[in-house]
Design a protein around this motif. Sequence first.
Motif, PDB file in Angstrom:
ATOM      1  N   ALA A 137       0.860  -1.184   0.000  1.00  0.00           N
ATOM      2  CA  ALA A 137       0.000   0.000   0.000  1.00  0.00           C
ATOM      3  C   ALA A 137       0.897   1.234   0.000  1.00  0.00           C
ATOM      4  N   PRO A 138       0.696   2.182  -0.919  1.00  0.00           N
ATOM      5  CA  PRO A 138       1.552   3.371  -0.964  1.00  0.00           C
ATOM      6  C   PRO A 138       1.545   4.164   0.350  1.00  0.00           C
ATOM      7  N   GLY A 139       0.451   4.100   1.102  1.00  0.00           N
ATOM      8  CA  GLY A 139       0.394   4.797   2.383  1.00  0.00           C
ATOM      9  C   GLY A 139       1.281   4.177   3.442  1.00  0.00           C
ATOM     10  N   ALA A 140       1.757   2.950   3.211  1.00  0.00           N
ATOM     11  CA  ALA A 140       2.622   2.258   4.170  1.00  0.00           C
ATOM     12  C   ALA A 140       4.104   2.392   3.821  1.00  0.00           C
ATOM     13  N   VAL A 141       4.397   3.083   2.731  1.00  0.00           N
ATOM     14  CA  VAL A 141       5.780   3.265   2.276  1.00  0.00           C
ATOM     15  C   VAL A 141       6.535   4.178   3.245  1.00  0.00           C
ATOM     16  N   ALA A 142       7.834   3.953   3.370  1.00  0.00           N
ATOM     17  CA  ALA A 142       8.683   4.772   4.243  1.00  0.00           C
ATOM     18  C   ALA A 142       8.607   6.243   3.832  1.00  0.00           C
ATOM     19  N   LEU A 157      17.510  13.580 -11.551  1.00  0.00           N
ATOM     20  CA  LEU A 157      18.261  12.328 -11.496  1.00  0.00           C
ATOM     21  C   LEU A 157      17.298  11.150 -11.679  1.00  0.00           C
ATOM     22  N   PRO A 158      17.818   9.966 -11.978  1.00  0.00           N
ATOM     23  CA  PRO A 158      16.938   8.794 -12.106  1.00  0.00           C
ATOM     24  C   PRO A 158      16.182   8.538 -10.798  1.00  0.00           C
ATOM     25  N   LEU A 159      14.954   8.113 -10.938  1.00  0.00           N
ATOM     26  CA  LEU A 159      14.119   7.892  -9.761  1.00  0.00           C
ATOM     27  C   LEU A 159      14.402   6.518  -9.152  1.00  0.00           C
ATOM     28  N   PRO A 160      14.510   6.468  -7.825  1.00  0.00           N
ATOM     29  CA  PRO A 160      14.777   5.178  -7.179  1.00  0.00           C
ATOM     30  C   PRO A 160      13.514   4.327  -7.131  1.00  0.00           C
ATOM     31  N   ALA A 161      13.708   3.024  -7.267  1.00  0.00           N
ATOM     32  CA  ALA A 161      12.579   2.095  -7.151  1.00  0.00           C
ATOM     33  C   ALA A 161      12.387   1.752  -5.680  1.00  0.00           C
ATOM     34  N   TYR A 162      11.145   1.573  -5.290  1.00  0.00           N
ATOM     35  CA  TYR A 162      10.849   1.109  -3.935  1.00  0.00           C
ATOM     36  C   TYR A 162      10.687  -0.394  -4.028  1.00  0.00           C
ATOM     37  N   THR A 163      11.546  -1.132  -3.320  1.00  0.00           N
ATOM     38  CA  THR A 163      11.553  -2.587  -3.413  1.00  0.00           C
ATOM     39  C   THR A 163      10.925  -3.219  -2.175  1.00  0.00           C
ATOM     40  N   ALA A 164      10.603  -4.489  -2.301  1.00  0.00           N
ATOM     41  CA  ALA A 164      10.059  -5.236  -1.163  1.00  0.00           C
ATOM     42  C   ALA A 164      11.101  -5.312  -0.037  1.00  0.00           C
ATOM     43  N   GLU A 165      12.380  -5.425  -0.387  1.00  0.00           N
ATOM     44  CA  GLU A 165      13.450  -5.477   0.622  1.00  0.00           C
ATOM     45  C   GLU A 165      13.531  -4.166   1.387  1.00  0.00           C
ATOM     46  N   ARG A 166      13.422  -3.065   0.674  1.00  0.00           N
ATOM     47  CA  ARG A 166      13.448  -1.748   1.329  1.00  0.00           C
ATOM     48  C   ARG A 166      12.245  -1.590   2.255  1.00  0.00           C
ATOM     49  N   HIS A 167      11.096  -2.079   1.827  1.00  0.00           N
ATOM     50  CA  HIS A 167       9.891  -1.985   2.649  1.00  0.00           C
ATOM     51  C   HIS A 167      10.027  -2.842   3.917  1.00  0.00           C
ATOM     52  N   THR A 168      10.581  -4.042   3.767  1.00  0.00           N
ATOM     53  CA  THR A 168      10.798  -4.915   4.921  1.00  0.00           C
ATOM     54  C   THR A 168      11.751  -4.260   5.919  1.00  0.00           C
ATOM     55  N   TRP A 170      12.216  -1.036   6.321  1.00  0.00           N
ATOM     56  CA  TRP A 170      11.476   0.071   6.943  1.00  0.00           C
ATOM     57  C   TRP A 170      10.569  -0.433   8.059  1.00  0.00           C
ATOM     58  N   LEU A 171       9.843  -1.525   7.804  1.00  0.00           N
ATOM     59  CA  LEU A 171       8.943  -2.073   8.819  1.00  0.00           C
ATOM     60  C   LEU A 171       9.710  -2.599  10.024  1.00  0.00           C
ATOM     61  N   ALA A 172      10.864  -3.243   9.781  1.00  0.00           N
ATOM     62  CA  ALA A 172      11.677  -3.751  10.892  1.00  0.00           C
ATOM     63  C   ALA A 172      12.235  -2.597  11.727  1.00  0.00           C
ATOM     64  N   GLY A 173      12.695  -1.557  11.074  1.00  0.00           N
ATOM     65  CA  GLY A 173      13.200  -0.384  11.807  1.00  0.00           C
ATOM     66  C   GLY A 173      12.127   0.298  12.617  1.00  0.00           C
ATOM     67  N   ARG A 174      10.915   0.347  12.088  1.00  0.00           N
ATOM     68  CA  ARG A 174       9.800   0.987  12.792  1.00  0.00           C
ATOM     69  C   ARG A 174       9.422   0.175  14.031  1.00  0.00           C
ATOM     70  N   ARG A 175       9.487  -1.147  13.947  1.00  0.00           N
ATOM     71  CA  ARG A 175       9.190  -1.984  15.112  1.00  0.00           C
ATOM     72  C   ARG A 175      10.209  -1.796  16.217  1.00  0.00           C
TER      73      ARG A 175
END
Length: 177
Positions: A137-142, A157-168, A170-175
Amino acid sequence: MNAQPSAATPVLPPLLALMTGQTDAAQLTRVSLAYVEQRIKLYLRFGEPARTDRLDHWRRIAVFLPGDVFCRIRWQANDYGTIRWQLMVMQACTSLDVAQRIPGVQPGARLLLHVESEPTVHAVLTQIDAIEALGIAPGAVAPAYWRTLGNRLAARLPLPAYTAERHTAWLAGRRLS
Protein backbone atom coordinates in the motif's frame (compact mmCIF):
# COMPACT_ATOMS: atom_id res chain seq x y z
CA MET A 1 -32.14 -3.29 33.88
CA ASN A 2 -29.84 -0.46 32.75
CA ALA A 3 -26.13 -0.95 33.18
CA GLN A 4 -24.33 2.01 34.68
CA PRO A 5 -20.90 2.90 33.23
CA SER A 6 -18.15 2.26 35.76
CA ALA A 7 -14.80 3.93 36.29
CA ALA A 8 -13.23 0.77 34.85
CA THR A 9 -14.82 1.34 31.42
CA PRO A 10 -12.03 0.94 28.85
CA VAL A 11 -10.95 3.83 26.65
CA LEU A 12 -12.23 3.48 23.08
CA PRO A 13 -9.70 2.78 20.33
CA PRO A 14 -8.94 5.88 18.21
CA LEU A 15 -10.98 4.84 15.16
CA LEU A 16 -14.01 3.82 17.24
CA ALA A 17 -13.73 7.04 19.23
CA LEU A 18 -13.64 8.99 15.96
CA MET A 19 -16.74 7.27 14.63
CA THR A 20 -18.67 7.87 17.84
CA GLY A 21 -17.55 11.49 18.00
CA GLN A 22 -15.60 11.07 21.24
CA THR A 23 -12.19 12.25 20.05
CA ASP A 24 -10.48 15.61 20.08
CA ALA A 25 -11.23 17.14 16.66
CA ALA A 26 -7.97 19.11 16.81
CA GLN A 27 -6.06 15.83 16.40
CA LEU A 28 -7.69 15.11 13.04
CA THR A 29 -6.52 16.30 9.63
CA ARG A 30 -9.28 17.42 7.28
CA VAL A 31 -8.56 17.40 3.53
CA SER A 32 -10.79 19.22 1.04
CA LEU A 33 -11.69 17.36 -2.14
CA ALA A 34 -13.67 18.69 -5.11
CA TYR A 35 -14.86 17.81 -8.58
CA VAL A 36 -16.30 20.19 -11.18
CA GLU A 37 -16.51 18.57 -14.59
CA GLN A 38 -13.98 19.92 -17.10
CA ARG A 39 -12.66 22.46 -14.55
CA ILE A 40 -11.18 20.98 -11.38
CA LYS A 41 -10.50 17.58 -9.94
CA LEU A 42 -9.05 17.52 -6.42
CA TYR A 43 -8.90 13.90 -5.29
CA LEU A 44 -7.00 11.31 -3.23
CA ARG A 45 -4.72 8.95 -5.14
CA PHE A 46 -4.05 6.87 -2.04
CA GLY A 47 -4.70 6.96 1.68
CA GLU A 48 -7.46 5.56 3.85
CA PRO A 49 -9.52 8.32 5.44
CA ALA A 50 -11.15 7.48 8.76
CA ARG A 51 -14.25 9.25 7.53
CA THR A 52 -15.45 11.14 4.46
CA ASP A 53 -18.09 13.85 4.72
CA ARG A 54 -20.02 14.99 1.65
CA LEU A 55 -20.63 18.75 1.75
CA ASP A 56 -22.57 19.01 -1.51
CA HIS A 57 -22.56 17.59 -5.03
CA TRP A 58 -19.05 18.91 -5.77
CA ARG A 59 -17.20 18.94 -2.44
CA ARG A 60 -16.15 16.39 0.17
CA ILE A 61 -13.94 16.39 3.26
CA ALA A 62 -11.68 13.40 4.00
CA VAL A 63 -10.65 13.05 7.66
CA PHE A 64 -7.35 11.38 8.58
CA LEU A 65 -5.95 10.20 11.92
CA PRO A 66 -2.46 11.32 13.04
CA GLY A 67 0.30 9.41 11.27
CA ASP A 68 -1.78 8.50 8.19
CA VAL A 69 -0.02 9.04 4.86
CA PHE A 70 -2.07 10.12 1.85
CA CYS A 71 -1.67 11.58 -1.63
CA ARG A 72 -3.80 14.38 -3.04
CA ILE A 73 -3.79 15.30 -6.73
CA ARG A 74 -5.02 18.60 -8.12
CA TRP A 75 -5.89 19.00 -11.78
CA GLN A 76 -7.27 22.29 -13.11
CA ALA A 77 -8.35 23.43 -16.55
CA ASN A 78 -9.83 26.48 -18.23
CA ASP A 79 -11.47 27.00 -21.62
CA TYR A 80 -8.14 26.39 -23.39
CA GLY A 81 -6.99 23.20 -21.64
CA THR A 82 -5.09 22.02 -18.58
CA ILE A 83 -3.50 24.79 -16.54
CA ARG A 84 -2.27 22.92 -13.46
CA TRP A 85 -1.09 19.51 -12.30
CA GLN A 86 -0.07 19.13 -8.67
CA LEU A 87 0.65 16.06 -6.52
CA MET A 88 1.35 16.11 -2.79
CA VAL A 89 2.13 13.20 -0.50
CA MET A 90 1.40 14.24 3.09
CA GLN A 91 1.37 12.77 6.57
CA ALA A 92 -1.32 13.76 9.05
CA CYS A 93 0.09 15.18 12.30
CA THR A 94 -0.96 15.86 15.86
CA SER A 95 -1.18 19.40 17.19
CA LEU A 96 2.25 18.90 18.82
CA ASP A 97 4.03 17.96 15.57
CA VAL A 98 5.71 20.33 13.17
CA ALA A 99 3.49 20.71 10.11
CA GLN A 100 3.25 22.86 7.01
CA ARG A 101 0.20 24.94 6.23
CA ILE A 102 -1.27 23.62 3.01
CA PRO A 103 -4.33 25.10 1.29
CA GLY A 104 -7.27 22.76 1.72
CA VAL A 105 -5.61 20.78 4.53
CA GLN A 106 -6.65 21.73 8.05
CA PRO A 107 -4.85 22.30 10.38
CA GLY A 108 -1.88 21.26 8.22
CA ALA A 109 0.27 18.23 7.47
CA ARG A 110 3.85 17.10 7.12
CA LEU A 111 4.66 17.51 3.42
CA LEU A 112 6.67 14.52 2.18
CA LEU A 113 6.54 15.15 -1.57
CA HIS A 114 5.30 18.07 -3.67
CA VAL A 115 5.50 18.15 -7.45
CA GLU A 116 3.97 20.43 -10.08
CA SER A 117 3.62 19.95 -13.86
CA GLU A 118 2.21 17.08 -15.87
CA PRO A 119 5.49 15.22 -16.58
CA THR A 120 6.60 15.11 -12.93
CA VAL A 121 3.13 14.16 -11.67
CA HIS A 122 3.02 11.30 -14.20
CA ALA A 123 6.52 10.19 -13.15
CA VAL A 124 5.36 9.94 -9.52
CA LEU A 125 2.14 8.17 -10.54
CA THR A 126 4.29 5.59 -12.37
CA GLN A 127 6.25 5.02 -9.14
CA ILE A 128 3.01 4.65 -7.16
CA ASP A 129 1.72 2.10 -9.68
CA ALA A 130 5.00 0.14 -9.35
CA ILE A 131 4.66 0.12 -5.54
CA GLU A 132 1.09 -1.16 -5.79
CA ALA A 133 2.26 -3.85 -8.25
CA LEU A 134 4.51 -5.16 -5.45
CA GLY A 135 1.44 -5.58 -3.24
CA ILE A 136 2.47 -2.72 -0.94
CA ALA A 137 0.00 0.00 0.00
CA PRO A 138 1.55 3.37 -0.96
CA GLY A 139 0.39 4.80 2.38
CA ALA A 140 2.62 2.26 4.17
CA VAL A 141 5.78 3.26 2.28
CA ALA A 142 8.68 4.77 4.24
CA PRO A 143 8.32 8.58 4.45
CA ALA A 144 12.01 8.90 3.56
CA TYR A 145 11.27 7.36 0.16
CA TRP A 146 8.80 10.13 -0.73
CA ARG A 147 11.36 12.78 0.29
CA THR A 148 14.07 11.05 -1.76
CA LEU A 149 11.74 10.87 -4.76
CA GLY A 150 11.11 14.62 -4.54
CA ASN A 151 14.81 15.40 -4.27
CA ARG A 152 15.64 13.19 -7.25
CA LEU A 153 12.93 14.85 -9.35
CA ALA A 154 14.23 18.31 -8.40
CA ALA A 155 17.80 17.31 -9.31
CA ARG A 156 16.64 15.61 -12.54
CA LEU A 157 18.26 12.33 -11.50
CA PRO A 158 16.94 8.79 -12.11
CA LEU A 159 14.12 7.89 -9.76
CA PRO A 160 14.78 5.18 -7.18
CA ALA A 161 12.58 2.09 -7.15
CA TYR A 162 10.85 1.11 -3.94
CA THR A 163 11.55 -2.59 -3.41
CA ALA A 164 10.06 -5.24 -1.16
CA GLU A 165 13.45 -5.48 0.62
CA ARG A 166 13.45 -1.75 1.33
CA HIS A 167 9.89 -1.99 2.65
CA THR A 168 10.80 -4.92 4.92
CA ALA A 169 13.75 -2.93 6.30
CA TRP A 170 11.48 0.07 6.94
CA LEU A 171 8.94 -2.07 8.82
CA ALA A 172 11.68 -3.75 10.89
CA GLY A 173 13.20 -0.38 11.81
CA ARG A 174 9.80 0.99 12.79
CA ARG A 175 9.19 -1.98 15.11
CA LEU A 176 12.52 -1.36 16.85
CA SER A 177 11.84 2.28 17.61
